[in-house]
Scaffold this motif. Structure first.
Motif, mmCIF file in Angstrom:
data_model
loop_
_atom_site.group_PDB
_atom_site.id
_atom_site.type_symbol
_atom_site.label_atom_id
_atom_site.label_comp_id
_atom_site.label_asym_id
_atom_site.label_seq_id
_atom_site.Cartn_x
_atom_site.Cartn_y
_atom_site.Cartn_z
ATOM 1 N N GLN A 80 0.819 -1.216 0.000
ATOM 2 C CA GLN A 80 0.000 0.000 0.000
ATOM 3 C C GLN A 80 0.849 1.261 0.000
ATOM 4 O O GLN A 80 0.434 2.296 -0.515
ATOM 5 C CB GLN A 80 -0.940 0.004 1.208
ATOM 6 C CG GLN A 80 -2.028 -1.035 1.136
ATOM 7 C CD GLN A 80 -2.744 -1.230 2.469
ATOM 8 O OE1 GLN A 80 -2.365 -0.663 3.491
ATOM 9 N NE2 GLN A 80 -3.774 -2.061 2.456
ATOM 10 N N LEU A 81 2.034 1.187 0.581
ATOM 11 C CA LEU A 81 2.897 2.364 0.694
ATOM 12 C C LEU A 81 4.090 2.304 -0.256
ATOM 13 O O LEU A 81 5.094 2.996 -0.050
ATOM 14 C CB LEU A 81 3.382 2.509 2.149
ATOM 15 C CG LEU A 81 2.284 2.738 3.187
ATOM 16 C CD1 LEU A 81 2.854 2.731 4.594
ATOM 17 C CD2 LEU A 81 1.538 4.036 2.908
ATOM 18 N N VAL A 82 3.963 1.514 -1.319
ATOM 19 C CA VAL A 82 5.073 1.303 -2.248
ATOM 20 C C VAL A 82 5.551 2.602 -2.898
ATOM 21 O O VAL A 82 6.724 2.715 -3.249
ATOM 22 C CB VAL A 82 4.718 0.227 -3.302
ATOM 23 C CG1 VAL A 82 3.711 0.754 -4.309
ATOM 24 C CG2 VAL A 82 5.952 -0.308 -3.970
ATOM 25 N N ASP A 83 4.687 3.598 -3.025
ATOM 26 C CA ASP A 83 5.079 4.873 -3.637
ATOM 27 C C ASP A 83 5.644 5.868 -2.618
ATOM 28 O O ASP A 83 5.950 7.003 -2.966
ATOM 29 C CB ASP A 83 3.894 5.493 -4.379
ATOM 30 C CG ASP A 83 2.719 5.798 -3.469
ATOM 31 O OD1 ASP A 83 2.619 5.180 -2.394
ATOM 32 O OD2 ASP A 83 1.891 6.653 -3.836
ATOM 33 N N GLN A 84 5.792 5.446 -1.382
ATOM 34 C CA GLN A 84 6.338 6.286 -0.309
ATOM 35 C C GLN A 84 7.773 5.847 0.006
ATOM 36 O O GLN A 84 8.153 4.717 -0.285
ATOM 37 C CB GLN A 84 5.488 6.135 0.960
ATOM 38 C CG GLN A 84 4.035 6.513 0.803
ATOM 39 C CD GLN A 84 3.854 8.006 0.682
ATOM 40 O OE1 GLN A 84 4.470 8.761 1.410
ATOM 41 N NE2 GLN A 84 3.009 8.425 -0.251
ATOM 42 N N PRO A 85 8.563 6.702 0.662
ATOM 43 C CA PRO A 85 9.903 6.283 1.094
ATOM 44 C C PRO A 85 9.794 5.403 2.349
ATOM 45 O O PRO A 85 10.136 5.788 3.463
ATOM 46 C CB PRO A 85 10.620 7.609 1.374
ATOM 47 C CG PRO A 85 9.525 8.554 1.728
ATOM 48 C CD PRO A 85 8.318 8.121 0.939
ATOM 49 N N PHE A 86 9.277 4.200 2.140
ATOM 50 C CA PHE A 86 8.983 3.268 3.231
ATOM 51 C C PHE A 86 9.292 1.851 2.785
ATOM 52 O O PHE A 86 9.068 1.489 1.632
ATOM 53 C CB PHE A 86 7.497 3.361 3.617
ATOM 54 C CG PHE A 86 7.059 2.288 4.576
ATOM 55 C CD1 PHE A 86 7.459 2.317 5.901
ATOM 56 C CD2 PHE A 86 6.263 1.241 4.140
ATOM 57 C CE1 PHE A 86 7.074 1.315 6.781
ATOM 58 C CE2 PHE A 86 5.861 0.242 5.012
ATOM 59 C CZ PHE A 86 6.273 0.285 6.335
ATOM 60 N N VAL A 87 9.805 1.066 3.704
ATOM 61 C CA VAL A 87 10.051 -0.347 3.429
ATOM 62 C C VAL A 87 9.831 -1.162 4.697
ATOM 63 O O VAL A 87 10.168 -0.715 5.796
ATOM 64 C CB VAL A 87 11.476 -0.585 2.871
ATOM 65 C CG1 VAL A 87 12.541 -0.256 3.896
ATOM 66 C CG2 VAL A 87 11.639 -2.000 2.357
ATOM 67 N N VAL A 88 9.208 -2.326 4.526
ATOM 68 C CA VAL A 88 9.200 -3.337 5.570
ATOM 69 C C VAL A 88 10.397 -4.215 5.258
ATOM 70 O O VAL A 88 10.572 -4.662 4.122
ATOM 71 C CB VAL A 88 7.903 -4.177 5.566
ATOM 72 C CG1 VAL A 88 7.995 -5.303 6.596
ATOM 73 C CG2 VAL A 88 6.686 -3.310 5.837
ATOM 74 N N LEU A 89 11.246 -4.439 6.243
ATOM 75 C CA LEU A 89 12.416 -5.287 6.094
ATOM 76 C C LEU A 89 12.363 -6.366 7.156
ATOM 77 O O LEU A 89 12.376 -6.061 8.351
ATOM 78 C CB LEU A 89 13.697 -4.454 6.229
ATOM 79 C CG LEU A 89 15.011 -5.204 6.121
ATOM 80 C CD1 LEU A 89 15.159 -5.873 4.758
ATOM 81 C CD2 LEU A 89 16.178 -4.252 6.386
ATOM 82 N N GLY A 90 12.271 -7.609 6.721
ATOM 83 C CA GLY A 90 12.210 -8.719 7.661
ATOM 84 C C GLY A 90 13.574 -9.329 7.893
ATOM 85 O O GLY A 90 14.415 -9.377 6.985
ATOM 86 N N ILE A 91 13.780 -9.797 9.114
ATOM 87 C CA ILE A 91 14.981 -10.570 9.438
ATOM 88 C C ILE A 91 14.520 -11.901 10.014
ATOM 89 O O ILE A 91 13.926 -11.952 11.091
ATOM 90 C CB ILE A 91 15.909 -9.843 10.431
ATOM 91 C CG1 ILE A 91 16.408 -8.539 9.817
ATOM 92 C CG2 ILE A 91 17.075 -10.751 10.816
ATOM 93 C CD1 ILE A 91 17.390 -7.781 10.673
#
Length: 169
Positions: A80-91
């Motif tokens: 949903q926020l792909v066009d924003q400077p945002f990322v979910v990063l999983g470890i």
């Protein structure tokens, strides 16, 4: 295996306790790590590669029940926020990275995920239960720590992310 037993036990303890004193806290810089991609062979990534983005850094494992609920919802948020400077990063903290890869395929997760079979990032961030997430601002500073997960937590997570994105405009 020992770390897995500890994580299971510590997840139960987090129902009663808040984050341990050694966990990174809001206002502290996120520990920069270099870890292999869980899904792209031979690719290495660092937390600093995402500088300039708001990062929702999520520590998870395939055997974690709440992670089975959180990852699909975090993936939706990421899309949903792909066009924003945002990322979910999983470890992923599984001892065997293949367990994490299968889990991601089963759930159809698309956001970037790294493998930390040694647990070094887990130790450096002071994670004491599963899942644990760190909301990191565009300058690399931890702004919020979230431990555990229920579906209702998304009502708190999304506004915190939105607030950080507004601050950066």
């Amino acid at each position: 295996m020992t770390r897995r037993i500890f994580l299971c036990f510590s997840s139960l303890l987090t129902l009663c306790w808040s984050l341990s004193a050694s966990a990174l806290k809001p206002g502290e810089p996120g520990f920069n790590f270099t870890l292999p991609s869980l899904t792209q062979s031979s690719k290495q990534q660092r937390l600093s590669d995402f500088r300039g983005n708001v990062v929702y850094l999520d520590f998870w494992a395939s055997w974690c029940g709440p992670c089975r609920k959180s990852l699909p919802l975090l993936d939706q948020l990421h899309q949903q926020l792909v066009d924003q400077p945002f990322v979910v990063l999983g470890i992923n903290l599984d001892d065997d990275p293949e367990l994490g890869r299968r889990f991601l395929r089963e759930l159809g997760i698309q956001f970037p995920n790294l493998s930390d079979a040694s647990g070094s990032s887990y130790d450096n961030f002071g994670v004491s239960g599963m899942p644990t997430s760190f909301l990191i601002d565009q300058q690399g500073i931890v702004r919020w720590v979230h431990q555990g997960f229920t579906v209702n937590d998304m009502e708190t997570i999304r506004p915190r992310i939105t607030e950080l994105l507004k601050e950066s405009q």
